[in-house]
Design a protein around this motif. Structure first.
Motif, short mmCIF file in Angstrom:
data_model
loop_
_atom_site.label_atom_id
_atom_site.label_comp_id
_atom_site.label_asym_id
_atom_site.label_seq_id
_atom_site.Cartn_x
_atom_site.Cartn_y
_atom_site.Cartn_z
N LYS A 125 56.88 39.54 49.41
CA LYS A 125 56.71 38.20 49.98
C LYS A 125 56.14 38.25 51.40
CE LYS A 125 58.01 35.84 46.41
NZ LYS A 125 57.06 34.96 45.69
N ALA A 126 56.47 39.32 52.15
CA ALA A 126 55.83 39.51 53.45
C ALA A 126 54.35 39.84 53.26
CB ALA A 126 56.54 40.62 54.23
N GLY A 127 54.06 40.64 52.23
CA GLY A 127 52.67 40.95 51.93
C GLY A 127 51.86 39.70 51.63
N ILE A 128 52.48 38.73 50.96
CA ILE A 128 51.79 37.47 50.67
C ILE A 128 51.41 36.76 51.97
CG2 ILE A 128 52.22 35.12 49.82
CD1 ILE A 128 53.56 36.40 47.37
N GLU A 182 45.89 42.33 35.15
CA GLU A 182 44.64 41.84 35.73
C GLU A 182 43.76 41.17 34.68
OE1 GLU A 182 40.83 43.35 38.43
OE2 GLU A 182 42.22 44.83 37.59
N ALA A 183 43.66 41.76 33.50
CA ALA A 183 42.79 41.19 32.47
C ALA A 183 43.27 39.79 32.08
CB ALA A 183 42.77 42.10 31.24
N SER A 184 44.58 39.60 32.02
CA SER A 184 45.12 38.29 31.66
C SER A 184 44.80 37.25 32.73
CB SER A 184 46.63 38.39 31.45
OG SER A 184 47.18 37.13 31.11
N ILE A 185 44.91 37.64 33.99
CA ILE A 185 44.61 36.72 35.09
C ILE A 185 43.13 36.36 35.11
CG2 ILE A 185 44.57 36.48 37.61
CD1 ILE A 185 47.05 38.34 37.64
N ALA A 216 44.98 36.31 41.40
CA ALA A 216 44.77 34.89 41.09
C ALA A 216 43.98 34.22 42.21
CB ALA A 216 46.11 34.19 40.87
N ALA A 217 44.32 34.55 43.47
CA ALA A 217 43.58 33.99 44.59
C ALA A 217 42.13 34.46 44.59
CB ALA A 217 44.27 34.37 45.90
N ARG A 218 41.92 35.73 44.27
CA ARG A 218 40.56 36.26 44.23
C ARG A 218 39.71 35.53 43.19
NH1 ARG A 218 39.73 42.14 41.81
NH2 ARG A 218 39.77 40.86 39.89
N ASN A 273 54.38 40.01 42.08
CA ASN A 273 54.48 39.07 43.19
C ASN A 273 53.31 39.15 44.16
OD1 ASN A 273 56.95 38.62 42.02
ND2 ASN A 273 58.17 39.26 43.78
N LEU A 274 52.88 40.36 44.46
CA LEU A 274 51.85 40.54 45.49
C LEU A 274 50.46 40.74 44.88
CD1 LEU A 274 51.05 40.77 48.41
CD2 LEU A 274 51.85 43.15 48.41
N SER A 275 50.32 41.76 44.04
CA SER A 275 49.00 42.01 43.46
C SER A 275 48.59 40.88 42.52
CB SER A 275 49.00 43.34 42.70
OG SER A 275 49.24 44.42 43.58
#
Length: 521
Positions: free
Chosen positions: A163-166, A69-72, A125-127, A118-120
């Motif tokens: 990928k379904a979570g995405i 998370e910190a890197s993102i 990144a979207a957040r 993949n999901l978190s």
């Protein structure tokens, strides 16, 4: 994407494969007269710097680990500090379990790692990018999901879950942010010849021969095939919450025999393609004719309205046709072939509305009249066009479906049934004709501001205010936005798409909450 100046595009997992192909495509694209600055993000520092160097100035590399998370947070903050904003985020980075571990043998650490990246990671990144987009008045996020989200593959359970979570959070974000100018879509690749897949092939986890025969188009995708869909999903202003499958027909095929014995032939790209559009004199059909004519196509409009045909612009040919007359349909397609030498694109657009009678009062004749024009005629038209295309080495057919295919509309039994049938027709024809080089896809419009829809309001049959409040983007679509989707699916840019149903509905089909989707006065 309302800001002036070059668009700022951030692509994650951009050092190779789909990410690098996407970065290259955006780097060469022009948005309303402006270019793009592409930031390529990846955890592999050497590879991502080499990829950015290949693209040259003004494009830049960013070292970012999607597991942290910190890197993102720091990476996206750095992009905003350097460039002032982010206009497009392509959430591409992802990992697989190279061993293809079956569920009973999975360890929790493997599952957690795949879901985390993949999901978190995609969510984070979207957040972060979304926060900046909201502050700047708009932007676009395209998340890379996978056909594995919908089609089970043994040994890929955590990957499929991620990928379904995405897809789930894509729809949620699309509905939450539509009213603030941020669109969010997902692209679902099938098997793609990337470095990851090549490694799986080398390890015996993927048999390319078995994959190819299961794909109606008879081959894996190239990374560039997926990049084209990402670019389109980022560019159409009425597409949000959509899932766009780019899988060569893999998801559409339900047979048990091989779907393909060899790679499908690729039709020769024509400088002035011959495009035939049914119901092309008004509304979406006319807008589609405008789009193809502007691109230099030879456009032939089929319509039953003689007066509307007489009023057509000089850059298109009009032929009168009753689409329910099977013999006349076959004759008109052969007439076009004789005059122009071929048919490259057929747009199956002609349709009528229901009579809006209560079901208990609707006659069988009324129900079947709708089916005759909206379902049976599309099959006859597509078959007649395909006979010409098969002689010419292939082509593209785009059917017009509707949100009515998947969501019930009261007192519209015939229309809902017909459009659901059109989607089944699309999948069936795509799988049957792929081996001959004929791709078949469908566009599913939502409420579009055509004369027909506006007439529904005038007649008191539909409150457009209520409709607008139900659409996350808060407005009806423009016929040109549907034409854009049709033109994309008909073009070589969609060469790996067949059997796909593409919603262009302002987020209508993505919305699952109660109450209004948008605040509309």
């Amino acid at each position: 994407m309302t800001q002036n100046g070059p668009k700022v595009v951030l692509v994650t997992g951009a050092a190779k494969g789909i990410g690098l192909a996407t970065a290259r495509l955006f780097a060469g694209h022009v948005f309303a007269g402006q270019g793009a600055v592409v930031v390529l993000a990846d955890r592999d520092e050497a590879a991502v710097r080499a990829a950015a160097a290949e693209l040259g100035d003004p494009h830049r590399a960013l070292v970012m680990d999607m597991a942290e998370e910190a890197s993102i947070v720091a990476g996206i903050a750095h992009v905003i500090a350097q460039h002032g904003r982010i206009d497009v985020l392509v959430n591409n980075a992802g990992i697989v379990d190279p061993a293809g571990t079956l569920a009973l043998d999975l360890d929790s650490a493997t599952t957690a790692r795949i879901l985390r990246v993949n999901l978190s990671g995609s969510y984070l990144a979207a957040r972060e990018a979304g926060r900046a987009m909201l502050e700047n008045g708009g932007g676009v996020i395209v998340n890379l999901s996978s056909g594995a989200a919908l089609q089970a593959i043994p040994g890929r359970t955590p990957y499929a879950m991620s990928k379904a979570g995405i897809l789930g959070f894509t729809r949620a974000l699309a509905c939450e942010w539509a009213g603030q100018g941020v669109r969010v879509n997902a692209v679902l690749p099938g098997y793609v010849a990337t470095e990851i897949v090549e490694a799986l092939v080398a390890e015996g986890q993927v048999d390319p021969g078995s994959v190819a025969v299961r794909v109606p188009l008879g081959r894996m995708a190239r990374p560039e095939d997926i990049a084209q869909a990402v670019l389109w999903a980022a560019g159409n202003d009425y597409v949000t919450g959509a899932s766009v499958a780019v899988d060569g027909g893999y998801g559409a095929y339900g047979g048990t025999a091989p779907a393909a014995l060899a790679a499908a032939p690729v039709p020769e790209v024509q400088q002035a393609p011959v495009v035939v559009i049914s119901g092309g004199a008004r509304g979406i059909g006319a807008a589609t004719a405008d789009r193809f004519a502007a691109e230099g196509a030879r456009v032939v409009v089929l319509d039953r309205d003689a007066e509307a045909l007489e009023a057509l612009p000089a850059d298109r040919q009009g032929l009168r046709l009753d689409v329910t007359d099977e013999a006349a349909v076959a004759q008109v397609m052969e007439r076009i072939a004789a005059q122009h030498g071929r048919i490259d694109v057929f747009v199956n657009n002609a349709a009528i509305a229901d009579d809006f009678a209560p079901t208990t009062e609707q006659s069988l004749d009324a129900f079947e009249r709708g089916l005759a024009i909206n379902l049976i005629a599309p099959l006859q038209l597509a078959a007649a066009a395909a006979r010409v295309m098969l002689r010419g080495g292939g082509g593209a057919i785009v059917n017009l479906s509707s949100i009515a295919a998947r969501g019930g509309l009261p007192r519209r039994n015939s229309y809902c049934a017909a459009k659901a049938g059109v989607e089944a027709l699309t999948r069936s024809l795509a799988c049957e004709w792929a081996q001959h080089g004929v791709r078949v896809n469908a566009v599913a419009p939502g409420y579009i501001a055509t004369p027909g829809v506006m007439a529904l309001e005038a007649e008191g049959k539909r409150s457009l205010r209520a409709v607008r409040r139900r659409i996350p983007l808060g407005r009806l679509g423009n016929p040109a936005e549907i034409a854009d989707a049709v033109a994309f699916l008909a073009s070589p840019r969609a060469a790996y798409m067949t059997g796909a149903i593409v919603p262009v509905d302002g987020g209508w089909s993505a919305f699952g909450d109660a109450g209004d989707a948008a605040e509309v006065d």
